[in-house]
Design a protein around this motif. Structure first.
Motif, PDB file in Angstrom:
ATOM      1  N   SER A 234      43.756  32.007  36.817  1.00 60.48           N
ATOM      2  CA  SER A 234      43.746  32.029  35.352  1.00 60.48           C
ATOM      3  C   SER A 234      42.327  31.897  34.815  1.00 60.48           C
ATOM      4  N   GLY A 235      41.456  31.259  35.612  1.00 53.66           N
ATOM      5  CA  GLY A 235      40.059  31.156  35.205  1.00 53.66           C
ATOM      6  C   GLY A 235      39.408  32.518  35.061  1.00 53.66           C
ATOM      7  N   CYS A 236      39.844  33.488  35.877  1.00 52.15           N
ATOM      8  CA  CYS A 236      39.319  34.854  35.764  1.00 52.15           C
ATOM      9  C   CYS A 236      39.666  35.452  34.405  1.00 52.15           C
ATOM     10  N   ILE A 237      40.886  35.206  33.965  1.00 43.91           N
ATOM     11  CA  ILE A 237      41.334  35.761  32.686  1.00 43.91           C
ATOM     12  C   ILE A 237      40.558  35.135  31.534  1.00 43.91           C
ATOM     13  N   ASP A 238      40.441  33.816  31.562  1.00 43.76           N
ATOM     14  CA  ASP A 238      39.670  33.134  30.516  1.00 43.76           C
ATOM     15  C   ASP A 238      38.216  33.594  30.524  1.00 43.76           C
ATOM     16  N   PHE A 239      37.675  33.776  31.711  1.00 40.38           N
ATOM     17  CA  PHE A 239      36.284  34.208  31.856  1.00 40.38           C
ATOM     18  C   PHE A 239      36.081  35.584  31.224  1.00 40.38           C
ATOM     19  N   LEU A 240      36.969  36.518  31.509  1.00 36.10           N
ATOM     20  CA  LEU A 240      36.855  37.860  30.939  1.00 36.10           C
ATOM     21  C   LEU A 240      36.908  37.813  29.415  1.00 36.10           C
ATOM     22  N   SER A 256      42.120  45.579  28.316  1.00 33.73           N
ATOM     23  CA  SER A 256      42.263  46.445  29.486  1.00 33.73           C
ATOM     24  C   SER A 256      41.730  45.759  30.737  1.00 33.73           C
ATOM     25  N   ALA A 257      40.596  45.062  30.597  1.00 37.09           N
ATOM     26  CA  ALA A 257      40.017  44.343  31.734  1.00 37.09           C
ATOM     27  C   ALA A 257      40.952  43.246  32.217  1.00 37.09           C
ATOM     28  N   VAL A 258      41.569  42.545  31.281  1.00 39.15           N
ATOM     29  CA  VAL A 258      42.511  41.481  31.635  1.00 39.15           C
ATOM     30  C   VAL A 258      43.713  42.053  32.377  1.00 39.15           C
ATOM     31  N   GLN A 259      44.251  43.155  31.877  1.00 38.28           N
ATOM     32  CA  GLN A 259      45.408  43.765  32.525  1.00 38.28           C
ATOM     33  C   GLN A 259      45.068  44.242  33.932  1.00 38.28           C
ATOM     34  N   ASP A 260      43.908  44.858  34.078  1.00 37.98           N
ATOM     35  CA  ASP A 260      43.481  45.315  35.409  1.00 37.98           C
ATOM     36  C   ASP A 260      43.312  44.140  36.366  1.00 37.98           C
ATOM     37  N   GLU A 261      42.799  43.031  35.856  1.00 34.95           N
ATOM     38  CA  GLU A 261      42.596  41.860  36.706  1.00 34.95           C
ATOM     39  C   GLU A 261      43.925  41.258  37.142  1.00 34.95           C
ATOM     40  N   LEU A 262      44.890  41.208  36.244  1.00 33.76           N
ATOM     41  CA  LEU A 262      46.209  40.682  36.605  1.00 33.76           C
ATOM     42  C   LEU A 262      46.856  41.537  37.694  1.00 33.76           C
ATOM     43  N   LEU A 263      46.718  42.848  37.584  1.00 36.15           N
ATOM     44  CA  LEU A 263      47.256  43.740  38.613  1.00 36.15           C
ATOM     45  C   LEU A 263      46.533  43.528  39.943  1.00 36.15           C
ATOM     46  N   TYR A 264      45.226  43.347  39.871  1.00 35.78           N
ATOM     47  CA  TYR A 264      44.427  43.097  41.077  1.00 35.78           C
ATOM     48  C   TYR A 264      44.887  41.810  41.763  1.00 35.78           C
ATOM     49  N   GLN A 265      45.116  40.775  40.972  1.00 33.61           N
ATOM     50  CA  GLN A 265      45.556  39.504  41.542  1.00 33.61           C
ATOM     51  C   GLN A 265      46.936  39.631  42.180  1.00 33.61           C
ATOM     52  N   ASP A 266      47.825  40.369  41.533  1.00 40.08           N
ATOM     53  CA  ASP A 266      49.159  40.574  42.110  1.00 40.08           C
ATOM     54  C   ASP A 266      49.062  41.263  43.469  1.00 40.08           C
ATOM     55  N   GLN A 267      48.191  42.253  43.567  1.00 38.76           N
ATOM     56  CA  GLN A 267      48.012  42.956  44.839  1.00 38.76           C
ATOM     57  C   GLN A 267      47.428  42.034  45.898  1.00 38.76           C
ATOM     58  N   MET A 268      46.489  41.200  45.497  1.00 39.36           N
ATOM     59  CA  MET A 268      45.896  40.254  46.440  1.00 39.36           C
ATOM     60  C   MET A 268      46.944  39.271  46.949  1.00 39.36           C
ATOM     61  N   VAL A 320      35.980  29.933  43.343  1.00 40.65           N
ATOM     62  CA  VAL A 320      35.510  30.797  42.260  1.00 40.65           C
ATOM     63  C   VAL A 320      36.339  32.075  42.239  1.00 40.65           C
ATOM     64  N   GLY A 321      37.075  32.259  41.150  1.00 41.62           N
ATOM     65  CA  GLY A 321      37.817  33.489  40.932  1.00 41.62           C
ATOM     66  C   GLY A 321      38.898  33.761  41.952  1.00 41.62           C
ATOM     67  N   ALA A 322      39.349  35.015  41.961  1.00 44.68           N
ATOM     68  CA  ALA A 322      40.396  35.428  42.890  1.00 44.68           C
ATOM     69  C   ALA A 322      39.901  35.405  44.330  1.00 44.68           C
ATOM     70  N   ALA A 323      38.617  35.677  44.530  1.00 41.98           N
ATOM     71  CA  ALA A 323      38.067  35.668  45.890  1.00 41.98           C
ATOM     72  C   ALA A 323      38.137  34.275  46.497  1.00 41.98           C
TER      73      ALA A 323
END
Length: 339
Positions: A234-240, A256-268, A320-323
């Motif tokens: 969630s920190g990634c979303i707030d950060f964006l 759009s960036a938030v939506q792309d990040e949520l999809l990226y996290q789901d895939q991860m 830090v982040g999704a990584a």
């Protein structure tokens, strides 16, 4: 242990390429401090020995004053023709009343000298030393117009573990907004690069440790400061959202960036589907905030927590982040599979 300001100051000042650190102190002070830094350098695979010159205050200087001793050290530093000369001090010059600022200002190389009155243990903690150097260096950076699409990072540690991995994650998120990092203040940047600090649209602080310096820098350049690197998913979303607004990114692009990040996290997270419904025991929290990041990941994977669950370790630092979350989940999966 909080350490002394000299340790914190040198952890920043002596790792700037092209700079020389002059320490006005007894040799023993610097030996002890550099021994600690050297041990950390080995852990971080830093092989280049920093350029440090010690004034070498002794009994005579304690009695009669050490200003001549500092002048001689500055002469030796200037002979190396560095881009910058940092002058930091231990407790002793403060105690005996040396006017180090005056010595620096009247030296022939005064235009290259950045005097940081750290004063050893009398000046506070290692954290105060870090902030003092960052603030002093920023005060030498010229005021400039902001360059659209650029940000600067403040407070990354030169001897921080996983610093470049964390930087890569921040870069990944910024790219979603069309932003790029121009200055890492002061990790691995030479003097010429550091002088572009004032061109950034906003500043991103590594963490709360260097907040005083970041606030001073934000005030000097009249730019917004993002308070920390993104922690967890969630920190990634707030950060964006926060960086996007700070850099006046259109709302549609932020969304759009938030939506792309949520999809990226789901895939991860799909890579760790084997952890779904598993019950784990987190144990003690080694660093503030890590439990919250871990429990958020558990919720996304429908995992359970119990004292009788598989024992897993929380990261020593805030992921830090999704990584950072992905690395944590790899370790959890190994613990569960081997349990």
């Amino acid at each position: 242990m909080a350490g002394c300001t000299l340790t914190g100051a040198l952890s920043v000042a002596c790792f700037i390429p092209g700079a020389v650190a002059v320490v006005h102190a007894p040799e023993g002070c610097v030996h002890q401090t550099f021994s600690m830094l050297h041990a950390m350098m080995n852990d971080c695979d830093v092989s280049q020995i920093p350029e440090i010159i010690v004034s070498g205050i002794g009994d005579r200087e304690v009695i009669f004053g050490g200003e001549d001793c500092l002048t001689a050290a500055l002469d030796r530093a200037a002979a190396l023709n560095p881009d910058l000369i940092f002058v930091v001090t231990s407790c002793v010059p403060e105690t005996i009343g040396d006017d180090c600022g005056a010595v620096c200002s009247r030296h022939p190389s005064a235009d290259k000298i950045i005097y940081v009155p750290t004063s050893g243990f009398l000046g506070g903690s290692a954290k105060d030393g870090e902030n003092a150097v960052l603030t002093a260096l920023a005060s030498c950076v010229p005021l400039s117009q902001a360059v659209p699409g650029t940000v600067a990072l403040i407070g990354e540690k030169n001897l921080e573990s996983e610093a470049d991995q964390n930087y890569a994650e921040v870069e990944r998120l910024l790219a979603r907004l069309g932003l790029r990092v121009t200055v890492r203040f002061c990790r691995g940047c030479d003097a010429a690069t550091l002088m572009h600090l004032g061109t950034a649209e906003c500043f991103i602080l590594r963490d709360d440790r260097c907040r005083p310096a970041a606030e001073a820098i934000g005030e000097r350049f009249k730019r917004p400061v993002i308070p920390e690197f993104p922690g967890g998913l969630s920190g990634c979303i707030d950060f964006l959202k926060n960086v996007g607004h700070a850099c006046s990114i259109p709302e549609e692009k932020i969304a759009s960036a938030v939506q792309d990040e949520l999809l990226y996290q789901d895939q991860m997270l799909k890579k760790f589907s084997g952890l779904t419904k598993k019950t784990i025991c987190l144990g003690a929290e080694p660093f503030a905030g890590t439990s919250a990041v871990a429990r958020e990941a558990m919720e996304r994977l429908s995992m359970q927590e119990s004292e009788s669950g598989f024992p897993v370790k929380l990261p020593f630092y805030l992921p830090v982040g999704a990584a950072g979350v992905e690395k944590m989940l790899y370790l959890w999966r190994r613990a569960v599979n081997n349990g």
